[in-house]
Scaffold this active site. Structure first.
Site, PDB file in Angstrom:
ATOM      1  N   CYS A  91       0.812  -1.225   0.000  1.00 61.69           N
ATOM      2  CA  CYS A  91       0.000   0.000   0.000  1.00 61.69           C
ATOM      3  C   CYS A  91       0.852   1.286   0.000  1.00 61.69           C
ATOM      4  CB  CYS A  91      -0.985  -0.055   1.165  1.00 61.69           C
ATOM      5  SG  CYS A  91      -2.409   1.002   0.893  1.00 61.69           S
ATOM      6  N   HIS A 190      -3.463  -5.611   2.594  1.00 57.28           N
ATOM      7  CA  HIS A 190      -3.144  -5.811   4.005  1.00 57.28           C
ATOM      8  C   HIS A 190      -3.812  -7.142   4.371  1.00 57.28           C
ATOM      9  CE1 HIS A 190      -2.024  -1.546   4.396  1.00 57.28           C
ATOM     10  NE2 HIS A 190      -3.076  -1.274   3.670  1.00 57.28           N
TER      11      HIS A 190
END
Ligand code: GLN
Length: 239
Positions: A91, A190
């Site tokens: 990310c 995630h």
């Protein structure tokens, strides 16, 4: 094996640290000696000393805080990447390896430009569970994870990590998720990613061993619980 966890205090969203724990534990279960060094702002680092580099996700604020620090280390990191350093970037950490990230306020956070992509904030956040079809070590597999990002990433012909089966991935538009270059793996997932997808963890371990010139036949582990968890999520998302 020596693992570098970059900016663990600033880039660690949604349990990203679990990626390091998973990598280390799956090495130790096989009797491999592994140590982790945490590198924070201003700590000296020589990337060529490492076998695996992990960089997690963070908010725009945290990304701005580390951009200059990371930028000052670009030559060492580029040399290690070109030499085959195994990297996992998630990310915000993923976004920092590209050319730039343009925030919702229009501010440009400079990236390292190690990989040819850019990121710009969209007008909605891309949030939720994700399933991605990816080829990992020649094997088709479904990676699962959780995404929460405002940035939309566009690859400039770079190889993606996989194709989105459920969720948004890089930008919610082109069906691509993550990026790959040499031994660098980038993803929006995630979850954390590696504990949820041990096939990928083992592939990263094998690549790191291969780079060291050590045989890459990893002894199998009992992954029945991880596999059941992965399948349950795939079934929930894809039916
Ligand atoms: N700040 C970035 C975004 O929202 C990254 C967020 C994250 O790492 N989860 O796009």
């Amino acid at each position: 094996m020596t693992v570098c966890h970059l900016y663990p205090d600033l880039l660690n969203l949604y349990g990203d640290r679990g990626n390091v724990i998973s990598f280390v534990q799956r090495c130790r279960w096989r009797g491999l000696d592994v140590q982790v060094r945490e590198i924070n702002l201003d700590n000296p680092v020589k990337f060529e000393e490492y076998d695996f580099l992990f960089i997690g996700g963070g908010s725009d604020r945290e990304q701005s805080l580390i951009a200059a620090d990371l930028g000052a280390r670009v030559d060492s990191l580029r040399a290690a990447v070109e030499d085959g350093l195994v990297v996992l970037a998630i990310c915000g950490g993923y976004q920092l390896l590209g050319r730039f990230y343009r925030t919702p306020e229009g501010k440009e956070i400079a990236g390292l430009g190690l990989l040819d992509f850019y990121t710009e904030a969209g007008n909605r956040r891309l949030i939720g569970n994700v399933a991605v079809e990816a080829e990992i070590g020649g094997r088709k597999t479904i990676l699962v994870g959780f995404e929460n990002h405002g940035g939309k990433t566009f690859l400039n012909g770079l190889k993606p990590l996989g194709r989105v089966l459920f969720g948004n991935g890089n930008n919610g538009m082109d069906g691509l998720e993550g990026a790959r270059y040499k031994n660098v793996f980038c993803s929006y997932l995630h979850g954390p990613l590696l504990p949820k997808n041990p096939v990928l963890t083992d592939y990263l371990i094998a690549l790191a061993l291969q780079r060291k010139g050590i045989g890459t036949e990893l002894s199998p582990l009992d992954d029945s619980i991880e596999e059941r968890a992965n399948k349950a999520m795939v079934k929930r998302l894809l039916g």
